[in-house]
Design a protein around this motif. Structure first.
Motif, PDB file in Angstrom:
ATOM      1  N   LYS A  60      37.879  37.819  46.543  1.00  0.00           N
ATOM      2  CA  LYS A  60      38.993  37.636  45.612  1.00  0.00           C
ATOM      3  C   LYS A  60      39.448  38.977  45.037  1.00  0.00           C
ATOM      4  CE  LYS A  60      38.074  32.926  43.993  1.00  0.00           C
ATOM      5  NZ  LYS A  60      37.707  32.098  42.809  1.00  0.00           N
TER       6      LYS A  60
ATOM      7  N   SER B  66      43.038  40.616  45.701  1.00  0.00           N
ATOM      8  CA  SER B  66      43.889  40.942  44.549  1.00  0.00           C
ATOM      9  C   SER B  66      44.346  42.393  44.605  1.00  0.00           C
ATOM     10  CB  SER B  66      43.120  40.688  43.255  1.00  0.00           C
ATOM     11  OG  SER B  66      43.871  41.102  42.149  1.00  0.00           O
TER      12      SER B  66
ATOM     13  N   SER C   4      47.810  46.603  39.000  1.00  0.00           N
ATOM     14  CA  SER C   4      48.169  45.344  38.340  1.00  0.00           C
ATOM     15  C   SER C   4      49.542  45.395  37.662  1.00  0.00           C
ATOM     16  CB  SER C   4      47.099  44.965  37.303  1.00  0.00           C
ATOM     17  OG  SER C   4      47.133  45.853  36.198  1.00  0.00           O
TER      18      SER C   4
ATOM     19  N   THR D 177      46.977  38.205  40.874  1.00  0.00           N
ATOM     20  CA  THR D 177      46.436  39.546  40.624  1.00  0.00           C
ATOM     21  C   THR D 177      46.146  39.768  39.134  1.00  0.00           C
ATOM     22  OG1 THR D 177      48.638  40.560  40.433  1.00  0.00           O
ATOM     23  CG2 THR D 177      47.645  40.517  42.619  1.00  0.00           C
TER      24      THR D 177
ATOM     25  N   GLN E 272      42.840  38.130  38.307  1.00  0.00           N
ATOM     26  CA  GLN E 272      41.713  38.879  38.866  1.00  0.00           C
ATOM     27  C   GLN E 272      41.484  40.220  38.180  1.00  0.00           C
ATOM     28  OE1 GLN E 272      39.994  36.279  40.924  1.00  0.00           O
ATOM     29  NE2 GLN E 272      39.360  38.314  41.523  1.00  0.00           N
TER      30      GLN E 272
END
Length: 253
Positions: free
Chosen positions: A34, A38, A97, A198, A201
């Protein structure tokens, strides 16, 4: 060579995941998968954001018109992008991010300037640029407290909804998506959808997650309109090109 591979891998994952994949060969570790997915999505979104609104910019330049583009919607969209970028930057969140907001901001500024310029408001375009540069400096230079940044980030949801839905209302009234670029609309919808994952995460910030949920909904409305109006003529132009037949005069009895 091994050291180079390690440095490249650690750019995408932490030490624990590196050991899982490259030393223990444990490829079924779900948390690491994950995290890697991400990070990959984040980098992909940033790469895509470099050009995501370029089709829109080019469409305005080619048409020399911002017809069909709601300037209020563009301004509010820019405000939301800027608030999110500043909030994330000052919080020290990973660039993967939120980095796409940097490029989205530049391109959204270009769209706003072009709409003003081709709308005959050139002085306003210059004033807008200076004003935006000032806001950007105030938000990212440490002059603004984190409490204020959190407050303005919380305003992003209504800002996004009003901005995007005002564009949707413009489309509805015109019966067309005007100079909106299909590529830009599709990429914005896909990007905001991927950002939900994203953000969960990489930040775990509930405010950011809710913001992207709202953004996905609003972008989805415009995407649905794009599909609906795809082959429909613009309202008021349906009869353009049709030659009316002259009415025959009646002969007197």
């Amino acid at each position: 060579m091994d050291d180079l591979i390690r440095k490249g891998a650690l750019f995408l994952m932490n030490e624990k995941c590196y050991d899982n994949y490259f030393l223990d060969h444990n490829f079924l570790d779900v948390p690491c998968f994950k995290a890697l997915l991400s990070k990959g999505l984040g980098i992909g979104i940033i790469a895509g954001s470099v050009l995501v609104k370029v089709p829109q910019v080019l469409k305005i330049l080619n048409a020399k018109s911002g017809e069909g583009i709601n300037l209020l919607g563009v301004m509010l969209d820019l405000l939301a992008i800027t608030f999110h970028m500043s909030y994330s930057f000052m919080n020290g969140y990973p660039f993967s991010s939120w980095g796409d907001n940097t490029f989205l901001a530049i391109q959204t500024v270009a769209i706003a300037v072009l709409v003003l310029f081709f709308g005959g408001r050139r002085p306003h375009a210059v004033i807008f640029l200076l004003g935006y540069a000032t806001i950007l400096y105030v938000l990212n230079s440490g002059m603004t407290s984190m409490r204020v940044l959190l407050a303005i980030q919380s305003c992003n949801i209504p800002i996004l909804l009003v901005g995007k839905l005002s564009q949707a209302l413009t489309n509805y009234r015109a019966g067309s998506t005007g100079q909106l670029s299909a590529a830009t609309v599709i990429l914005m919808f896909a990007g905001s959808l991927a950002r939900i994952f994203t953000s969960i995460q990489e930040t775990g910030d509930q405010m950011i997650i809710l913001t992207f949920c709202a953004s996905t909904f609003a972008n989805g409305v415009i995407f649905a309109q794009l599909l609906y109006y795809w082959n429909k003529p613009v309202a008021g132009k349906k009869d353009v090109g049709k030659v009316k037949k002259p009415m025959k005069s009646k002969k007197a009895d």
